[in-house]
Design a protein around this motif. Structure first.
Motif, PDB file in Angstrom:
ATOM      1  N   PHE A 150      21.917   3.910 -41.267  1.00 39.95           N
ATOM      2  CA  PHE A 150      20.540   3.492 -41.060  1.00 39.95           C
ATOM      3  C   PHE A 150      19.676   4.701 -40.732  1.00 39.95           C
ATOM      4  CE2 PHE A 150      23.294   0.003 -39.781  1.00 39.95           C
ATOM      5  CZ  PHE A 150      22.735  -1.082 -40.426  1.00 39.95           C
ATOM      6  N   SER A 151      18.402   4.621 -41.068  1.00 41.19           N
ATOM      7  CA  SER A 151      17.462   5.665 -40.657  1.00 41.19           C
ATOM      8  C   SER A 151      17.391   5.660 -39.132  1.00 41.19           C
ATOM      9  CB  SER A 151      16.076   5.397 -41.239  1.00 41.19           C
ATOM     10  OG  SER A 151      15.502   4.247 -40.619  1.00 41.19           O
ATOM     11  N   ALA A 152      16.883   6.731 -38.559  1.00 39.89           N
ATOM     12  CA  ALA A 152      16.774   6.819 -37.097  1.00 39.89           C
ATOM     13  C   ALA A 152      15.906   5.692 -36.550  1.00 39.89           C
ATOM     14  CB  ALA A 152      16.213   8.181 -36.695  1.00 39.89           C
ATOM     15  N   ALA A 153      14.786   5.390 -37.196  1.00 39.68           N
ATOM     16  CA  ALA A 153      13.882   4.339 -36.715  1.00 39.68           C
ATOM     17  C   ALA A 153      14.542   2.962 -36.778  1.00 39.68           C
ATOM     18  CB  ALA A 153      12.592   4.340 -37.529  1.00 39.68           C
ATOM     19  N   THR A 154      15.267   2.680 -37.860  1.00 45.41           N
ATOM     20  CA  THR A 154      15.942   1.389 -37.999  1.00 45.41           C
ATOM     21  C   THR A 154      17.073   1.260 -36.983  1.00 45.41           C
ATOM     22  OG1 THR A 154      15.369   1.309 -40.334  1.00 45.41           O
ATOM     23  CG2 THR A 154      17.167  -0.105 -39.620  1.00 45.41           C
ATOM     24  N   ALA A 155      17.848   2.324 -36.788  1.00 46.79           N
ATOM     25  CA  ALA A 155      18.930   2.295 -35.806  1.00 46.79           C
ATOM     26  C   ALA A 155      18.378   2.068 -34.405  1.00 46.79           C
ATOM     27  CB  ALA A 155      19.739   3.588 -35.856  1.00 46.79           C
ATOM     28  N   ARG A 156      17.283   2.736 -34.039  1.00 36.65           N
ATOM     29  CA  ARG A 156      16.667   2.576 -32.722  1.00 36.65           C
ATOM     30  C   ARG A 156      16.193   1.139 -32.531  1.00 36.65           C
ATOM     31  NH1 ARG A 156      17.590   3.112 -28.267  1.00 36.65           N
ATOM     32  NH2 ARG A 156      18.281   5.175 -28.821  1.00 36.65           N
ATOM     33  N   SER A 157      15.574   0.563 -33.544  1.00 40.16           N
ATOM     34  CA  SER A 157      15.100  -0.813 -33.470  1.00 40.16           C
ATOM     35  C   SER A 157      16.261  -1.786 -33.257  1.00 40.16           C
ATOM     36  CB  SER A 157      14.340  -1.165 -34.752  1.00 40.16           C
ATOM     37  OG  SER A 157      13.881  -2.480 -34.714  1.00 40.16           O
ATOM     38  N   PHE A 158      17.361  -1.564 -33.976  1.00 43.89           N
ATOM     39  CA  PHE A 158      18.546  -2.413 -33.819  1.00 43.89           C
ATOM     40  C   PHE A 158      19.128  -2.287 -32.415  1.00 43.89           C
ATOM     41  CE2 PHE A 158      23.216  -2.687 -33.979  1.00 43.89           C
ATOM     42  CZ  PHE A 158      23.342  -4.044 -34.242  1.00 43.89           C
ATOM     43  N   ILE A 159      19.295  -1.065 -31.936  1.00 43.33           N
ATOM     44  CA  ILE A 159      19.860  -0.845 -30.597  1.00 43.33           C
ATOM     45  C   ILE A 159      18.966  -1.466 -29.526  1.00 43.33           C
ATOM     46  CG2 ILE A 159      20.414   0.939 -28.881  1.00 43.33           C
ATOM     47  CD1 ILE A 159      21.344   2.656 -31.337  1.00 43.33           C
ATOM     48  N   ASP A 160      17.655  -1.322 -29.662  1.00 45.97           N
ATOM     49  CA  ASP A 160      16.735  -1.955 -28.713  1.00 45.97           C
ATOM     50  C   ASP A 160      16.882  -3.471 -28.740  1.00 45.97           C
ATOM     51  OD1 ASP A 160      15.778   0.522 -27.938  1.00 45.97           O
ATOM     52  OD2 ASP A 160      13.931   0.385 -29.137  1.00 45.97           O
ATOM     53  N   GLY A 161      17.058  -4.043 -29.925  1.00 48.30           N
ATOM     54  CA  GLY A 161      17.256  -5.488 -30.046  1.00 48.30           C
ATOM     55  C   GLY A 161      18.540  -5.949 -29.381  1.00 48.30           C
ATOM     56  N   VAL A 162      19.614  -5.167 -29.517  1.00 46.18           N
ATOM     57  CA  VAL A 162      20.876  -5.507 -28.853  1.00 46.18           C
ATOM     58  C   VAL A 162      20.695  -5.481 -27.340  1.00 46.18           C
ATOM     59  CG1 VAL A 162      23.234  -4.711 -28.406  1.00 46.18           C
ATOM     60  CG2 VAL A 162      22.342  -4.730 -30.738  1.00 46.18           C
ATOM     61  N   LYS A 163      20.028  -4.447 -26.834  1.00 48.49           N
ATOM     62  CA  LYS A 163      19.830  -4.306 -25.388  1.00 48.49           C
ATOM     63  C   LYS A 163      19.000  -5.441 -24.804  1.00 48.49           C
ATOM     64  CE  LYS A 163      20.299   0.706 -25.030  1.00 48.49           C
ATOM     65  NZ  LYS A 163      19.625   1.967 -24.729  1.00 48.49           N
ATOM     66  N   THR A 164      18.052  -5.973 -25.576  1.00 48.52           N
ATOM     67  CA  THR A 164      17.176  -7.037 -25.069  1.00 48.52           C
ATOM     68  C   THR A 164      17.710  -8.428 -25.378  1.00 48.52           C
ATOM     69  OG1 THR A 164      15.797  -7.000 -27.071  1.00 48.52           O
ATOM     70  CG2 THR A 164      15.122  -5.577 -25.222  1.00 48.52           C
ATOM     71  N   GLY A 165      18.883  -8.526 -26.009  1.00 47.48           N
ATOM     72  CA  GLY A 165      19.488  -9.825 -26.286  1.00 47.48           C
ATOM     73  C   GLY A 165      18.938 -10.523 -27.504  1.00 47.48           C
ATOM     74  N   GLN A 166      18.260  -9.809 -28.359  1.00 48.50           N
ATOM     75  CA  GLN A 166      17.659 -10.399 -29.560  1.00 48.50           C
ATOM     76  C   GLN A 166      18.689 -11.040 -30.476  1.00 48.50           C
ATOM     77  OE1 GLN A 166      15.168  -7.618 -31.641  1.00 48.50           O
ATOM     78  NE2 GLN A 166      14.944  -8.920 -33.432  1.00 48.50           N
ATOM     79  N   PHE A 167      19.924 -10.541 -30.466  1.00 51.56           N
ATOM     80  CA  PHE A 167      20.958 -11.040 -31.387  1.00 51.56           C
ATOM     81  C   PHE A 167      21.986 -11.916 -30.685  1.00 51.56           C
ATOM     82  CE2 PHE A 167      19.497  -6.818 -32.843  1.00 51.56           C
ATOM     83  CZ  PHE A 167      18.820  -7.239 -33.968  1.00 51.56           C
ATOM     84  N   THR A 168      21.737 -12.316 -29.463  1.00 48.34           N
ATOM     85  CA  THR A 168      22.654 -13.166 -28.731  1.00 48.34           C
ATOM     86  C   THR A 168      22.479 -14.606 -29.198  1.00 48.34           C
ATOM     87  OG1 THR A 168      22.480 -11.713 -26.809  1.00 48.34           O
ATOM     88  CG2 THR A 168      23.377 -13.923 -26.418  1.00 48.34           C
ATOM     89  N   PRO A 169      23.550 -15.245 -29.655  1.00 44.74           N
ATOM     90  CA  PRO A 169      23.422 -16.634 -30.109  1.00 44.74           C
ATOM     91  C   PRO A 169      22.981 -17.557 -28.971  1.00 44.74           C
ATOM     92  CG  PRO A 169      25.604 -15.743 -30.610  1.00 44.74           C
ATOM     93  CD  PRO A 169      24.895 -14.752 -29.754  1.00 44.74           C
ATOM     94  N   SER A 170      22.140 -18.503 -29.293  1.00 40.47           N
ATOM     95  CA  SER A 170      21.723 -19.465 -28.266  1.00 40.47           C
ATOM     96  C   SER A 170      22.826 -20.488 -28.042  1.00 40.47           C
ATOM     97  CB  SER A 170      20.420 -20.148 -28.678  1.00 40.47           C
ATOM     98  OG  SER A 170      20.581 -20.780 -29.927  1.00 40.47           O
ATOM     99  N   SER A 171      22.895 -21.037 -26.849  1.00 41.18           N
ATOM    100  CA  SER A 171      23.947 -21.996 -26.504  1.00 41.18           C
ATOM    101  C   SER A 171      23.587 -23.375 -26.966  1.00 41.18           C
ATOM    102  CB  SER A 171      24.172 -22.065 -25.007  1.00 41.18           C
ATOM    103  OG  SER A 171      24.231 -20.801 -24.442  1.00 41.18           O
TER     104      SER A 171
END
Length: 71
Positions: A50-71
């Motif tokens: 991934f480009s640096a900008a895309t990788a940063r966006s993905f990592i930020d999303g992981v840290k904020t729980g953007q990809f955590t499945p809802s219960s």
């Protein structure tokens, strides 16, 4: 996103701090173009780059729980 086959063997890979000790590990590699990720159990297999900008966006999303499945 680019898929590489085989994985970038000349790159320096490190285990993600989000990986667990149960074998579900992701390795990452930095380059002047961005970041690549691969499955640590299959180092000779494909990696995703991934480009640096895309990788940063993905990592930020992981840290904020953007990809955590809802219960």
């Amino acid at each position: 996103m680019n898929a590489h086959q085989p994985a970038q063997t000349s790159a320096e890979w490190f285990k993600s701090s989000y990986s667990s000790n149960n074998g579900a590990c992701v390795e990452a590699s930095r380059s002047e173009h961005g970041m690549a990720f691969r499955d640590s159990k299959n180092a000779a297999g494909p990696s995703l780059a991934f480009s640096a900008a895309t990788a940063r966006s993905f990592i930020d999303g992981v840290k904020t729980g953007q990809f955590t499945p809802s219960s």
